[in-house]
Write an enzyme that holds these catalytic residues in place. Structure first.
Site, PDB file in Angstrom:
ATOM      1  N   PRO A  70       0.785  -1.235   0.000  1.00  0.00           N
ATOM      2  CG  PRO A  70      -0.880  -1.579   1.590  1.00  0.00           C
ATOM      3  CD  PRO A  70       0.433  -2.109   1.123  1.00  0.00           C
ATOM      4  CE1 TYR A 154     -14.564  -9.908 -13.657  1.00  0.00           C
ATOM      5  CE2 TYR A 154     -16.869 -10.141 -14.252  1.00  0.00           C
ATOM      6  CZ  TYR A 154     -15.736  -9.359 -14.142  1.00  0.00           C
ATOM      7  OH  TYR A 154     -15.778  -8.042 -14.509  1.00  0.00           O
TER       8      TYR A 154
END
Length: 334
Positions: A70, A154
């Site tokens: 991050p 998905y």
């Protein structure tokens, strides 16, 4: 992933609107989104794992957000102070569950962690999918309140990303909006998609006068298809609407098309003689979920002031023109 064509470069634009960081900027939707944002006056900071050709006016930042962690993205956000971060990264047609989990779940978690530790707070536009909803019976349109019970891996990985973004918005960790996209078509449509694979098969059999054999899975479904340029204009619209914060908004054509009609239209536009061969598991992959899908876009009109403008013919013509031009072939005919 290889594509069947590339979008055109955007016209020059002024820079009065601010900067936007586009994650996945070298991908199918990301490239169109960056082009539309630039035409609207934004400066584009393109972020992707691997370098690819981008407009000279874009600043490119090579970054694998999952591997880098991050703080790498947080540093970029604090250094550039963009007005928005658009997450157009992700896996759609991968057959690998691990890749979808990495790019649709873990990447979003890393992104939210980055925005939480950054001093600067841009708007986040998360690009989700209508495949996050439960398949609906014929005649029942998908709305933002439809049940979220995806039928595919998905859809499940994209739903994880959406819920994570909404939780962060609810706790005021981010200023975010989620745009749930229907089946996106246009210049650069990936070969892994149904129409992308049909175009590739038409181009792979270029002998003049010979009938191409296009192998597909049975074409029994109907879908809502939306043009990449309409998707991109929705992203642009979402940046300037404070009321969109913390909301999910469907972005689609607001209509449904039989998949067979779209394939027939593509073959017709190509001008190439072709014979369809429908076999289970043959050639192009079938679209996921139920046999029928249509998406209500009234919330997008009300919240974003946006509406779809392109027709199915526009979508398929742009797909074919880019595909044939990318491979040096004629835009129509053999």
């Amino acid at each position: 992933m290889a594509e069947v064509g590339e979008p055109g470069l955007p016209d020059a634009a002024d820079r009065r609107s601010g900067r936007v960081v586009v994650l996945g900027a070298t991908g199918f939707v990301g490239r169109h989104t960056g082009a539309a944002l630039e035409r609207a006056g934004y400066e584009i900071h393109a972020v992707a794992r691997h370098p690819r050709k981008t407009p000279a006016s874009w600043r490119f930042h090579p970054l694998d957000l999952v591997d880098a962690g991050p703080r790498a993205l947080a540093g970029l956000v604090d250094a550039e102070r963009p007005v928005a971060v658009v997450n157009a990264a992700g896996e759609v047609w991968s057959r690998t569950v691990e890749r979808m989990h990495r790019d649709n779940r873990l990447l979003v978690d890393r992104l939210l962690s980055a925005l939480a530790v950054a001093d600067h707070r841009p708007r986040l536009v998360q690009l989700g999918s209508v495949h996050e909803y439960a398949p609906q019976p014929r005649g029942v349109w998908l709305t933002e309140s439809s049940p979220e019970e995806p039928a595919t891996e998905y859809g499940r990985t994209k739903l994880h990303g959406t819920r994570a973004v909404l939780r962060a918005a609810e706790t005021c960790d981010v200023d975010a909006v989620v745009l749930r996209l229907s089946n996106v078509i246009g210049a650069g449509t990936p070969r892994g998609s149904l129409l992308g694979q049909v175009a590739a098969q038409l181009l792979d059999q270029p002998v003049r006068g010979r009938t191409a054999e296009v192998r597909v899975s049975p074409l029994r479904s109907s879908r809502d298809f939306v043009h990449t340029q309409d998707v991109a204009s929705a992203v642009v619209a979402s940046l300037g609407v404070p009321e969109a914060r913390g909301r999910v908004v469907n972005v689609a054509s607001g209509s449904w098309q039989p998949v067979r009609d779209m394939v027939d239209l593509l073959i017709s536009i190509s001008g190439r003689p072709a014979r369809l061969v429908e076999l289970p598991g043959a050639g192009a992959r079938a679209l996921p979920d139920a046999d029928w899908m249509a998406v209500d876009v009234s919330a997008a009109r009300a919240v974003l002031g946006w509406e779809p403008r392109r027709t199915p013919r526009d979508m398929v013509e742009d797909l074919w023109r880019a595909a044939a031009g990318h491979l040096g072939g004629p835009a129509a005919g053999g």
